[in-house]
Design a protein around this motif. Sequence first.
Motif, mmCIF file in Angstrom:
data_model
loop_
_atom_site.group_PDB
_atom_site.id
_atom_site.type_symbol
_atom_site.label_atom_id
_atom_site.label_comp_id
_atom_site.label_asym_id
_atom_site.label_seq_id
_atom_site.Cartn_x
_atom_site.Cartn_y
_atom_site.Cartn_z
ATOM 1 N N THR A 140 11.161 14.748 12.375
ATOM 2 C CA THR A 140 9.737 14.421 12.283
ATOM 3 C C THR A 140 8.943 15.494 11.557
ATOM 4 O O THR A 140 7.708 15.446 11.541
ATOM 5 N N THR A 158 5.204 13.250 17.413
ATOM 6 C CA THR A 158 5.611 12.116 18.253
ATOM 7 C C THR A 158 5.195 10.799 17.610
ATOM 8 O O THR A 158 5.950 9.821 17.626
ATOM 9 N N GLU A 159 4.038 10.761 17.023
ATOM 10 C CA GLU A 159 3.611 9.550 16.312
ATOM 11 C C GLU A 159 4.519 9.297 15.111
ATOM 12 O O GLU A 159 4.854 8.142 14.803
ATOM 13 N N ARG A 162 7.590 7.704 16.453
ATOM 14 C CA ARG A 162 7.337 6.284 16.768
ATOM 15 C C ARG A 162 7.379 5.433 15.510
ATOM 16 O O ARG A 162 7.983 4.343 15.492
ATOM 17 N N GLU A 166 9.682 2.172 14.786
ATOM 18 C CA GLU A 166 8.945 0.922 14.962
ATOM 19 C C GLU A 166 8.332 0.383 13.673
ATOM 20 O O GLU A 166 7.979 -0.794 13.613
ATOM 21 N N TRP A 181 10.773 13.545 21.031
ATOM 22 C CA TRP A 181 11.220 12.206 21.392
ATOM 23 C C TRP A 181 11.269 11.982 22.902
ATOM 24 O O TRP A 181 11.282 10.839 23.359
ATOM 25 N N SER A 204 6.836 14.527 24.181
ATOM 26 C CA SER A 204 6.350 13.204 23.796
ATOM 27 C C SER A 204 5.238 12.756 24.741
ATOM 28 O O SER A 204 5.362 12.880 25.964
ATOM 29 N N ASN A 208 9.686 7.794 26.382
ATOM 30 C CA ASN A 208 11.001 8.177 25.881
ATOM 31 C C ASN A 208 11.322 7.369 24.630
ATOM 32 O O ASN A 208 11.687 6.197 24.687
ATOM 33 N N LEU A 209 11.189 8.023 23.495
ATOM 34 C CA LEU A 209 11.397 7.323 22.221
ATOM 35 C C LEU A 209 12.870 7.169 21.881
ATOM 36 O O LEU A 209 13.228 6.281 21.094
ATOM 37 N N ARG A 212 13.704 3.936 23.455
ATOM 38 C CA ARG A 212 13.136 2.863 22.619
ATOM 39 C C ARG A 212 14.005 2.613 21.389
ATOM 40 O O ARG A 212 14.205 1.470 20.983
ATOM 41 N N ALA A 213 14.481 3.702 20.788
ATOM 42 C CA ALA A 213 15.334 3.554 19.606
ATOM 43 C C ALA A 213 16.622 2.827 19.959
ATOM 44 O O ALA A 213 17.070 1.929 19.232
#
Length: 422
Positions: A140, A158-159, A162, A166, A181, A204, A208-209, A212-213
């Motif tokens: 990132t 963090t954005e 995301r 996404e 993340w 984050s 929890n990204l 999500r991934a």
Amino acid sequence: MGAGTAVLAVGLATAGAAFDDGDDRLTRDRGPRTAKNVILVVGDGLSIAAREAARLHFVGQDGELEMDQLRYAGWTHTDSADPDDAVTDSAAAATAFATGVRTYNGAVAVDLEGDPVRTLLEDAKELRKATGLVTTAQVTDATPAAFGSHVADRGAQTEIARQLIEVTKPDVILGGGEDWWYPVGDPGAYPDDPEDRRPEVSKSTIGNLVTRAEQSGWDYVRDAEELQATDSDRILGLFANEEMFEQEPEGQGDEYAPVVPLRTMTEKALDVLSRDRHGFFLMVEEEAIDEMAHNNNAPRTLQSTQALDETVALIRDFAAEHRGTLVVVVGDHETGGMHIENVDPADETGDPENASEAVLQSLEDGPFPIADSELEFVIDWTTGGHTGAATPLTAEGPGAERLARVQDSTNVHDVLLDVMDR
């Protein structure tokens, strides 16, 4: 452009044509052809001095680095469009490569008004190509972020994470930065270290990204063994809390020993992305060159430049076996004001009697031996920050001859997009 500069630019372009050896996989000066695969290799902070110091130290005066053996050579102006600073940062520099737009320092793929600007990665996806980001920084961080996200401030990591999973959805995302993340209190695979000079803790603010991934189809891997074992077409690999190295002045906790080397990450990315029949776009970054130069740490700057060159060797082998692959190696800016000098005790520009940390950090480093020679050199520094120096570029493959010139960094974007979008 002055007469002398114009002659030099023409000379660079024609020099590449003069060495055409009949190899069909290499571009000739009959105009651009379609690049099925585009690999952009960014040495963050990589200057001509860093390349030359690595050449002298590792292969000697009669040798050439792998990155210097690419067929065409030019250089890029690095200045951003920042209204306050004359010298670029990595975010604005990467945005120029990624979007063809000059912007303010700290901006990630947005223009001067803060509006999103389309990136090469997004263009590649529109062409149904596979895409990937590989870095020894946080995935990132500014350079990969400029290809895979749009934020007004590079600090919004963090954005950025995301958006990677996404919005832009690269097929392969490999590097460091797992702290961005995981939510506070969840250390992930790499333990939090609040005692670090730059506290490494999960941070984050949107959950929890990583989970999500995984739910969205990425196979999450945490070390070299897991990376080697996965056969997924979509991989997220986070191999450190933050960067995959420790950037400090010499002897103060500095370390360059990534859990997964840049070459290994790149090899996996090429294996996965090359499965796509439409081809791919891949950005590969070595961040440690910049960070070690910020610390005026010449040994680690040389070490990370060598790691980049070993990765370029791998990429060159891949390109030789896959027709239609454009390879570009370039620095986004210069860091440290590095100079290569003779060994001369009377020429030390710093003051070794001064106890100031900043003064001691900028003393000459070395001496370093020149390979296959009895000669040595030292490396001196002028700053711990970036400079406005132009950066060298070498390239090979479809359209590469169009980069054999003096150019703005935005021209790199324009050529890559043009040969890819056909």
